[in-house]
Motif scaffolding. Structure first.
Motif, PDB file in Angstrom:
ATOM      1  N   THR A 175       9.010  -2.018   4.165  1.00  0.00           N
ATOM      2  CA  THR A 175       8.848  -3.451   3.930  1.00  0.00           C
ATOM      3  C   THR A 175       9.859  -3.953   2.895  1.00  0.00           C
ATOM      4  O   THR A 175      10.638  -3.186   2.320  1.00  0.00           O
ATOM      5  CB  THR A 175       7.412  -3.767   3.487  1.00  0.00           C
ATOM      6  N   ASP A 178      10.143  -8.007  -1.941  1.00  0.00           N
ATOM      7  CA  ASP A 178       9.266  -9.134  -2.254  1.00  0.00           C
ATOM      8  C   ASP A 178       7.822  -8.845  -1.841  1.00  0.00           C
ATOM      9  O   ASP A 178       6.887  -9.129  -2.604  1.00  0.00           O
ATOM     10  CB  ASP A 178       9.760 -10.399  -1.543  1.00  0.00           C
ATOM     11  N   LYS A 179       7.647  -8.279  -0.662  1.00  0.00           N
ATOM     12  CA  LYS A 179       6.281  -7.973  -0.218  1.00  0.00           C
ATOM     13  C   LYS A 179       5.670  -6.844  -1.050  1.00  0.00           C
ATOM     14  O   LYS A 179       4.467  -6.863  -1.338  1.00  0.00           O
ATOM     15  CB  LYS A 179       6.277  -7.626   1.272  1.00  0.00           C
ATOM     16  N   TYR A 318       0.278  -6.757   7.316  1.00  0.00           N
ATOM     17  CA  TYR A 318       0.987  -7.718   6.476  1.00  0.00           C
ATOM     18  C   TYR A 318       2.371  -7.183   6.094  1.00  0.00           C
ATOM     19  O   TYR A 318       3.387  -7.883   6.208  1.00  0.00           O
ATOM     20  CB  TYR A 318       0.180  -8.021   5.209  1.00  0.00           C
ATOM     21  N   LEU A 319       2.417  -5.928   5.665  1.00  0.00           N
ATOM     22  CA  LEU A 319       3.691  -5.316   5.268  1.00  0.00           C
ATOM     23  C   LEU A 319       4.651  -5.198   6.448  1.00  0.00           C
ATOM     24  O   LEU A 319       5.869  -5.229   6.285  1.00  0.00           O
ATOM     25  CB  LEU A 319       3.453  -3.948   4.638  1.00  0.00           C
ATOM     26  N   ASN A 321       4.950  -7.415   8.812  1.00  0.00           N
ATOM     27  CA  ASN A 321       5.241  -8.772   9.298  1.00  0.00           C
ATOM     28  C   ASN A 321       4.319  -9.214  10.431  1.00  0.00           C
ATOM     29  O   ASN A 321       4.746  -9.906  11.364  1.00  0.00           O
ATOM     30  CB  ASN A 321       6.713  -8.904   9.724  1.00  0.00           C
ATOM     31  N   GLU A 330       1.223 -16.999   7.220  1.00  0.00           N
ATOM     32  CA  GLU A 330       2.000 -15.812   6.856  1.00  0.00           C
ATOM     33  C   GLU A 330       1.179 -14.775   6.098  1.00  0.00           C
ATOM     34  O   GLU A 330       1.296 -13.564   6.344  1.00  0.00           O
ATOM     35  CB  GLU A 330       3.221 -16.216   6.019  1.00  0.00           C
ATOM     36  N   ASN A 331       0.347 -15.201   5.172  1.00  0.00           N
ATOM     37  CA  ASN A 331      -0.392 -14.263   4.326  1.00  0.00           C
ATOM     38  C   ASN A 331      -1.823 -14.012   4.811  1.00  0.00           C
ATOM     39  O   ASN A 331      -2.658 -13.527   4.049  1.00  0.00           O
ATOM     40  CB  ASN A 331      -0.430 -14.772   2.882  1.00  0.00           C
ATOM     41  N   PHE A 334      -2.861 -10.426   4.477  1.00  0.00           N
ATOM     42  CA  PHE A 334      -2.977 -10.112   3.053  1.00  0.00           C
ATOM     43  C   PHE A 334      -4.331 -10.577   2.523  1.00  0.00           C
ATOM     44  O   PHE A 334      -5.032  -9.836   1.809  1.00  0.00           O
ATOM     45  CB  PHE A 334      -1.838 -10.774   2.281  1.00  0.00           C
TER      46      PHE A 334
END
Length: 364
Positions: A175, A178-179, A318-319, A321, A330-331, A334
């Motif tokens: 990943t 940033d993530k 999440y990691l 994508n 997007e999250n 997460f």
């Protein structure tokens, strides 16, 4: 038009009446599901299998039909309409298979719609929790002699936390920076708890607990209830496979006893509902018989292992994508991971009470 497409597809199956209308249903994270209304009852559920998640869709449908036929045989002393309310019954295609493959390679299957039924995303009361326990326990008890080795393994190592941890480690490696920084706290949580959560895997590897048929996705939204809150049957049998009782027991409690919606990331909303846990367990153990001592010893762990493994899977996606679960932003995955890991924390706070209740319940 979608209605024309769905009419074309449903007419590939041996239905008893003409297509009238459809309604798209929000069932789960994976497949596309439609209620097909026909001019006369019964109505039908038409489902398109997500080939990205389930590349062996034909074998998946075969598994569902085998289990359904076994259950129908177990209830053969009942009237047909009663069987239809106890078992997810699949409709044969006109070519005598139980699927239709469309022009672009999608697989579809059809089941009889169970009318006057309701589903819940969350348990509304202790009666529903109790009935959910009965439904899950009954499914496992009735199918205990089913030869699960005849089923095709659609999702290998589906509930193996060791396997999910390996996927997680690969996602962490690949990943973005940033993530990694954004998810650092959740990544640390996984590393802190992974050894404890692997105990059920190790018991399976050592042949210390028996394999059996499991539903493998016993969240409360996969249980149908009558309008007076009596459990009717388990649905969404895409993941029927060999497993252990802990998967189905723990996963149901994961959704029934979480006081917040699965998508909530507000930690103040998330807690473990003890009343629902006790009620669900009462219903479950009213149906299940003859557990081994080792199975019993690992049941408390399953209550936190199943939300942990779901948290790992959401965080991994999440990691990666968001390539597996349907997401709305997007999250989203997460936030789902936060939810599941917070539930594990709440379970840990009261774990001694959970174990004490099960010790008393299973000694009686």
């Amino acid at each position: 038009m979608k209605s024309d497409l769905l009419k074309h597809i449903i007419n590939k199956f041996k239905i008893h009446s003409e297509f009238e209308s459809y309604q798209e249903l929000d069932y789960g994270h994976i497949n596309d599901t439609y209620l097909i209304k026909t001019q006369n009852e019964p109505h039908y559920i038409l489902q398109k299998i997500n080939s990205n998640v389930f590349p062996q869709a034909q074998e998946l449908i075969r598994n569902k039909v085998l289990v359904s036929n076994y259950l129908q045989q177990k209830y053969s002393h009942l009237k047909e309409e009663e069987i239809y309310r106890k078992v997810l019954c699949f409709v044969e295609a006109k070519d005598t298979t139980f699927f239709y493959k469309d022009s672009i390679g999608n697989y579809w299957n059809t089941s009889v719609y169970i009318d006057d039924s309701v589903t819940y995303e969350k348990a509304p009361n202790i009666q529903v929790a109790f009935e959910a326990g009965k439904a899950t326990g009954k499914f496992l008890e009735v199918t205990k002699n089913f030869d699960a080795s005849q089923l095709h393994e659609i999702l290998p190592k589906f509930h193996s936390i060791t396997f999910r941890y390996q996927q997680f480690k690969t996602a962490v490696k690949n990943t973005t920076v940033d993530k990694l920084n954004f998810a650092n706290e959740l990544i640390d949580f996984v590393e802190k708890h992974i050894v404890e959560m692997q105990q059920i895997d190790k018991a399976i590897e050592a042949n210390q607990i028996p394999l059996r048929l499991t539903h493998s996705d016993t969240k409360i939204s996969n249980i149908l209830f009558s309008k007076d809150n009596k459990a009717m049957c388990l649905i969404d049998t895409d993941t029927v496979m060999q497993g252990v009782i802990h998967y189905d027991y723990g996963d149901a409690i994961r959704t029934i006893c979480n006081t917040a919606d699965e998508d909530s990331n507000n930690e103040n909303e998330i807690d473990f509902n003890h009343a629902f846990f006790k009620s669900y367990s009462e219903g479950f153990f009213n149906e299940i018989k003859e557990l081994t001592k080792k199975e019993i010893n690992l049941l408390p762990l399953s209550i936190k292992m199943m939300p942990f493994i779901m948290g790992v899977r959401f965080l991994t996606d999440y990691l990666n994508n968001n390539i597996y679960y349907k997401t709305n932003y997007e999250n989203h995955n997460f936030d789902r991971a936060i939810n599941q890991f917070t539930l594990v924390k709440r379970i840990n706070h009261t774990y001694s009470e959970i174990k004490a209740f099960l010790d008393v319940k299973l000694q009686n």
